[in-house]
Scaffold this motif. Structure first.
Motif, PDB file in Angstrom:
ATOM      1  N   PHE A  59       0.813  -1.214   0.000  1.00  0.00           N
ATOM      2  CA  PHE A  59       0.000   0.000   0.000  1.00  0.00           C
ATOM      3  C   PHE A  59       0.848   1.266   0.000  1.00  0.00           C
ATOM      4  N   LYS A  60       1.970   1.258   0.699  1.00  0.00           N
ATOM      5  CA  LYS A  60       2.811   2.459   0.770  1.00  0.00           C
ATOM      6  C   LYS A  60       3.385   2.845  -0.595  1.00  0.00           C
ATOM      7  N   GLN A  61       3.352   1.924  -1.572  1.00  0.00           N
ATOM      8  CA  GLN A  61       3.841   2.216  -2.916  1.00  0.00           C
ATOM      9  C   GLN A  61       2.725   2.642  -3.871  1.00  0.00           C
ATOM     10  N   TRP A  62       1.488   2.601  -3.412  1.00  0.00           N
ATOM     11  CA  TRP A  62       0.375   2.978  -4.282  1.00  0.00           C
ATOM     12  C   TRP A  62       0.397   4.479  -4.531  1.00  0.00           C
ATOM     13  N   PRO A  63       0.343   4.911  -5.771  1.00  0.00           N
ATOM     14  CA  PRO A  63       0.177   6.338  -6.045  1.00  0.00           C
ATOM     15  C   PRO A  63      -1.185   6.801  -5.518  1.00  0.00           C
TER      16      PRO A  63
END
Length: 135
Positions: free
Chosen positions: A112-116
């Motif tokens: 999730f922390k990599q989701w734009p």
């Protein structure tokens, strides 16, 4: 009825999707799906980071109430259907940024922390790859 395409990471965009929840086309008579395909291709051509993800299109993904819909898929990976995008460069960039992380992932799961920010809240379904189910 089926058209062969490259079997790798791909964004399959509905080119006949509604422009928005309230309008089928924009003021020029262009459907949102066609606009989103054009934006995806324009953004993809502008940055070499996106070369590993194909942009493909087809009419109707049957997610009509969720307008401007794409299917993200790759062999052996969980796939995702996302929608409710504004058919513009910002949405196309967010989709392609997520697709790069997706293509690099082992099974299609992107932390999730990599989701734009531009894809958050746009997921509709997740689909298992052929021959598998997800845990």
């Amino acid at each position: 009825m089926l058209i062969p395409v490259e079997d790798g990471p791909a964004i399959v965009a509905c080119n006949t999707c509604r422009h928005s929840a309230d309008a089928r086309e924009d003021s020029a008579g262009t459907r949102g799906g066609a606009q989103l395909v054009a934006a995806l291709r324009q953004v993809q051509e502008s940055d070499a980071r996106y070369a590993g993800v194909a942009v493909q299109e087809m009419p109707c993904l049957f997610a009509c109430t969720d307008f401007c819909t794409i299917h993200l898929r790759a062999p052996g990976k969980v796939g995702y259907v996302l929608g409710r995008f504004t058919p513009d460069e910002d949405a196309a960039t967010a989709i392609l940024d997520y697709a790069v992380h997706y293509a690099a992932s082992e099974h299609g799961r992107v932390p999730f922390k990599q989701w734009p920010q531009g894809v958050k809240g746009h997921f509709i379904t997740r689909t298992p790859p052929q021959g598998f189910v997800a845990e």
